[in-house]
Design a protein around this motif. Structure first.
Motif: not given
Length: 339
Positions: A261-262, A253-259, A265-269
């Motif tokens: 952002k790359q 999940i940490a890698n997902l959120i980083d990916a 995409f911002e989470v959760p906007s």
């Protein structure tokens, strides 16, 4: 030496019926009982003498059948094991751990040898061979999980189907119409992992019923490279995905959120993220909304059910207890924003 199969064939009944007659585990009609006992006498079958003796004197040991697979999450495994062991200890019971990948033969060995008073099952599959074997044993079997062939065991589990519907309903209420479910590795689903499949199938059906576009992709791994490859494929197939459910783990999940952002995409906007069927994310640096597993509650209840059976308080083998999940909100699910 004649066995229980020989008695069943001679009497024209199932193996489980012979087991119930010999153990008294279930009430069997007098005519059937007489036929079984006569058949046992004719073929020269007698139940294991040691097992008969120990049934009158509890061993104060429970077997825990917990196969280790190549997709087993050892951090989760430890939590379930210790939750069961600690609850058993409160009743004065020890745990005998059975770890063979396919444990049906181990169940027969410890039950026929009079080594244990009961058996607990972990890592339950949709169609679990151990649940079939349980029908032939003269000790009670409690599954921490819900196999489809549950008529020979007592089952205690979180309601993962309800969890799947709840996840979709939350996403739908927030305006999301294109959802990606990222699963564990594909072999877990091919093997029939109960909780993963029940959540996935219920979520996919609920989404379809609500007119949503649902995608499912199993993980090929949890590294940054694996996550990026999966997202490349998912967004290529459907650029309109705005919500992601993860049946994975904290590193993934940490890698997902980083990916994300790359990709800008911002989470959760821009993209909402939820974890489901997970445990231990509270200790992770990156928290997300979660429908988690609850090993302590489920394991405590499973051992309590075993004690109720052993003390003669119940004899409703095949009963299934489903416990509700508890949604944890950390601000990673929000209303869909037009891109």
């Amino acid at each position: 030496m004649a066995g229980i199969k020989d008695v069943a064939a001679r009497a024209g009944v199932s193996i489980s019926t012979v087991s119930y007659v010999m153990s008294g585990k279930r009430s069997i009609g007098e005519e059937t009982k007489r036929r079984v006992l006569k058949a046992a006498q004719e073929v020269g079958y007698t139940p294991n003498a040691q097992a008969r003796t120990l049934r009158g004197k509890p061993t104060k040991v429970l077997a825990l059948s917990s196969p280790l697979h190549n997709y087993t999450d050892y951090s989760n495994y430890a939590v379930f094991f210790f939750a069961l062991a600690m609850r058993a200890k409160r009743y004065g019971y020890d745990i005998l751990l059975l770890m063979h990948e396919y444990g049906d033969q181990e169940l027969r060995r410890v039950a026929s040898g009079g080594m244990v008073d009961g058996i607990l099952l972990l890592d339950v599959l949709m169609m679990d061979a151990r649940a079939e074997v349980a029908k032939t044993l003269d000790v009670p079997v409690v599954a921490v999980g819900y196999p489809s062939n549950s008529d020979g065991v007592y089952s205690v589990d979180l309601d993962f189907e309800r969890m799947g519907r709840e996840a979709v309903d939350k996403a739908h209420a927030l305006g999301h119409r294109h959802v990606l479910i990222i699963g564990n590795i594909s072999f877990a689903y091919e093997d029939g992992s109960n909780y993963l499949i029940r959540f996935r199938d219920a979520a996919m059906k609920r989404g379809g019923d609500c007119g949503m576009v649902m995608h499912f992709k199993p993980s090929t791994g949890f590294s940054a490279a694996d996550v990026n490859l999966l997202l490349d494929e998912a967004f290529h197939e459907d650029p309109d995905i705005t919500a992601i459910f993860c049946q994975t783990n904290a590193p993934h999940i940490a890698n997902l959120i980083d990916a994300l952002k790359q990709r800008g995409f911002e989470v959760p906007s821009d993209i909402s993220v939820m974890a489901a069927c997970t445990y231990g994310l509270l200790q992770a640096q990156c928290r997300v909304d979660e429908l988690p597993m609850d090993p302590p509650s489920v394991c405590v209840r499973a051992v309590d059910v075993m004690m109720e059976v052993l003390s003669g308080q119940r004899n409703d083998v095949g009963n299934v207890e489903m416990m509700p999940s508890s949604y944890k909100a950390y601000g990673t699910m929000s209303r869909r924003r037009e891109r």
